[in-house]
Design an enzyme around this catalytic site. Structure first.
Site, PDB file in Angstrom:
ATOM      1  N   THR B 145     -23.837   3.985 -61.187  1.00 56.12           N
ATOM      2  CA  THR B 145     -24.882   4.489 -60.280  1.00 56.12           C
ATOM      3  C   THR B 145     -24.630   5.990 -60.073  1.00 56.12           C
ATOM      4  OG1 THR B 145     -23.584   3.758 -58.372  1.00 56.12           O
ATOM      5  CG2 THR B 145     -25.324   2.303 -59.128  1.00 56.12           C
ATOM      6  N   LYS B 167     -17.382   0.143 -62.045  1.00 56.27           N
ATOM      7  CA  LYS B 167     -18.127   1.238 -61.403  1.00 56.27           C
ATOM      8  C   LYS B 167     -17.761   1.250 -59.924  1.00 56.27           C
ATOM      9  CE  LYS B 167     -21.444   1.424 -59.187  1.00 56.27           C
ATOM     10  NZ  LYS B 167     -21.742   1.453 -57.690  1.00 56.27           N
ATOM     11  N   THR B 178     -20.719  -0.117 -53.430  1.00 57.53           N
ATOM     12  CA  THR B 178     -20.346  -1.227 -54.284  1.00 57.53           C
ATOM     13  C   THR B 178     -19.308  -0.896 -55.335  1.00 57.53           C
ATOM     14  OG1 THR B 178     -22.390  -2.397 -53.985  1.00 57.53           O
ATOM     15  CG2 THR B 178     -21.251  -2.780 -56.044  1.00 57.53           C
ATOM     16  N   GLU B 257     -17.514   9.898 -55.096  1.00 60.31           N
ATOM     17  CA  GLU B 257     -18.630  10.789 -54.729  1.00 60.31           C
ATOM     18  C   GLU B 257     -18.189  12.001 -53.933  1.00 60.31           C
ATOM     19  OE1 GLU B 257     -21.569   8.855 -52.375  1.00 60.31           O
ATOM     20  OE2 GLU B 257     -22.444   7.932 -54.145  1.00 60.31           O
ATOM     21  N   ASN B 376     -24.819  11.961 -49.480  1.00 60.97           N
ATOM     22  CA  ASN B 376     -25.160  10.695 -48.834  1.00 60.97           C
ATOM     23  C   ASN B 376     -26.201  10.830 -47.744  1.00 60.97           C
ATOM     24  OD1 ASN B 376     -23.574   8.565 -50.148  1.00 60.97           O
ATOM     25  ND2 ASN B 376     -21.887   9.937 -49.626  1.00 60.97           N
TER      26      ASN B 376
END
Lengths: 380, 380
Positions: B145, B167, B178, B257, B376
């Site tokens: 993702t 992932k 996730t 991230e 985010n």
């Protein structure tokens, strides 16, 4: 006016070279000598030296003065830190010709360095001389650290006043930054009544700020009663103290470090109020949820995920942003995107129903912003 | 090679219009028909539809294929979400001429929207046709993702291989994004042995990532064994699976991230390993601590404050950054600032001794950066 609004208190703000410049020393004095007092302190086992000292001295339920410094937490300083706090409060007691046990101290700032005791001692006589009934605003300014403005309040009870000043900025749990609050009243009340009022007021105010109030090394809430006014009922005292704490908490949220908006979470349907508060805090602890507040994004899925990780049955979950229902029984619902966009500018409210129980809570939090991280990443 | 490295597996990656473009469908197939299989799933009560489906189907301990989509979590979708997952897995089962119970599904992406079932169904025949022993890399790319690169691993055991792909990006607890991991092996092992290997591997790998692995709505770790290789010992299997999970976890941390560095927390001296892990997670949950990692600031006071809020006696606390002791018995120690500055560029290690107990833990986390929040905060 703040802590000096109720009759019987004088205050001052000054400079003791704890910070590089500005105000860093604050003083609140009960004019008539030792008065009834109570305090609620952090439960952190690494509690700062001034917390250990003040907590011990308040066991007798009386105090005459509180000296507060900003710019240094005097935490992580061991025995030497206690000695530093004792030297400062002993000197203040001598200046006031009172038993050192009647002098309290609070500190706020970075953890791990010693107080500049000598310069603080040199500043004390001037600070005592400056203390007047008009000194409350300067005292409120001197306790600030990264706050951008003073937090003050005056509440009128039935024939008495409660005045207060507070500081608290990088304060979103589990961030453990310090929250200090000093309250005064002219009411007649014994130490037990003062303690009961504080104990009743903190869960619904400071502890609903997602500060978990008493968890940094330095968190302190102190209340002094001069007794110059009327004897008051417990209910009346508690109500006024709670109102004062609530207004200060709201000011803290609005001034949180790097926050661009205040978000109020209303949790309902939990088994009990404690359970509702726990769930609300858990939502407000999520960096993903708080980042979505920053973007004004009604990302209910992230809230659902937090609830699920707390073992909440998604089948009973309803979520509304700013009055618009976006998820029902754990499943998304269509909503007017443009209308909601408009409502999610500035501060907003998120209602989260987690079941059919009677438990409710109101948690005040803020968004997580790039500025917050930049600010807290700087070397102190 | 990844999941297709062990003999007996083919894989493919394709596009089913779940995302706007790129790869979003991934397929792993056991060539010989249903094989021994095990899985570990999120304990989140708001678990996604594919988790509910796969968990149920894995009770029999056998599976032939796993279909994975990125771009949509199929969570917060209620009964309709389950029906969507059933339609997709039923069609895949028909294409493979196998009982639908032998087909598993995983999803990852934003919570709350339905899968585009029709376009996914249309893509399935091509995906099955594309599945080859060389398709592992494309399969690993299709599950991503916000990851910036695929995470893959191959570990050699005693005469057998374990291959894997994973992932996981916005994955710092309690962020609840996730984590998916798919492992294959050619070893002969029954479902119970596979489950035991996964249960042993996750606490020290994915769950030490401060992901709290099984807490998002979609977290899944699945292991299939083709049995084409030798029968293996439990210890040998567990070791290889743990090694594979550990290497994938490290890749996830490095690709988190918006993170600019990976910080490894070594906790020691706790009463037991669980206690050490809890304290390590609590440190890694603090936005203030992680912001200080971003600035390369050895702000041990923030760590001390977190420990104190967990009721640790500060008198037994020692903290070192990159091998330099900065606090002992809860009190700061002088250190060479310039030398430490040099060591705190890039990734580093923080050692935290919390007492004299035997409990130890290793927690991998990252810094909190302005980029994380910006990322985010965007509307999804």
């Amino acid at each position: 006016m703040t802590v000096t609004a109720p009759a019987g208190f004088i205050a001052a703000g000054g400079f003791g070279q704890v910070k590089k410049e500005g105000l860093d020393l604050s003083l609140v004095i009960a004019e008539d000598g030792p008065v009834a007092a109570a305090g609620i302190f952090t439960r952190n086992t690494a509690a700062a030296a001034p917390v250990l000292l003040s907590r011990r001295r308040l066991r007798g339920g009386r105090a005459q003065a509180v000296v507060i410094n900003s710019g240094c937490a005097n935490a992580g300083t061991g025995e030497s830190g206690i000695e530093d706090a004792e030297r400062i409060t002993n000197r203040l007691a001598a200046l006031l010709t009172v038993d050192p046990e009647m002098v309290l101290m609070c500190s706020t700032g970075p953890i791990g360095s010693r107080l500049p005791v000598d310069s603080m001692l040199s500043a004390l006589p001037g600070l005592v001389a400056d203390a007047t009934p008009g000194g409350g605003e300067r005292a409120a300014a001197a306790i600030l650290t990264t706050d951008t403005r003073p937090k003050t309040v005056v509440v009128s009870g039935d024939g008495f006043l409660v005045g207060g000043m507070a500081k608290g900025a990088a304060m979103i749990r589990p961030d453990l930054a310090t929250m200090l609050c000093f309250l005064t009243t002219d009411a007649q009340a014994d130490p037990a009544a003062l303690h009961e009022a504080l104990a009743a007021a903190t869960p619904t105010t400071f502890n609903s700020l997602n500060v978990d109030g008493c968890e940094s090394t330095n968190d302190s809430v102190i209340l002094l009663a001069s007794g110059r006014g009327p004897r008051v009922s417990q209910a009346g005292l508690t109500e006024a103290v709670e109102e004062a704490c609530g207004r200060l908490a709201q000011q803290m949220a609005a001034d949180a470090e790097g926050a661009s908006r205040v978000v109020t979470l209303l949790i309902s349907g939990a088994n009990d109020d404690d359970g509702a508060r726990r769930l609300g805090r858990s939502i407000a602890d999520s960096s993903l949820v708080r980042s979505s507040f920053y973007g004004g994004d009604p990302n209910w899925g992230r809230i659902l995920a937090v609830l699920g990780s707390n073992r909440v049955d998604p089948g009973g979950v309803r979520i509304s942003y700013a009055g618009v229902l976006v998820a029902d029984r754990g499943v998304g619902r269509p909503f007017d995107d443009q209308e909601l966009d408009k409502r999610l500018t500035g501060d907003f409210m998120v209602e989260v129903e987690v079941g059919s129980g009677p438990g409710r809570a109101r948690i005040i939090t803020t968004d997580l912003t790039p500025e917050y991280v930049r600010f807290n990443g700087e070397r102190s």
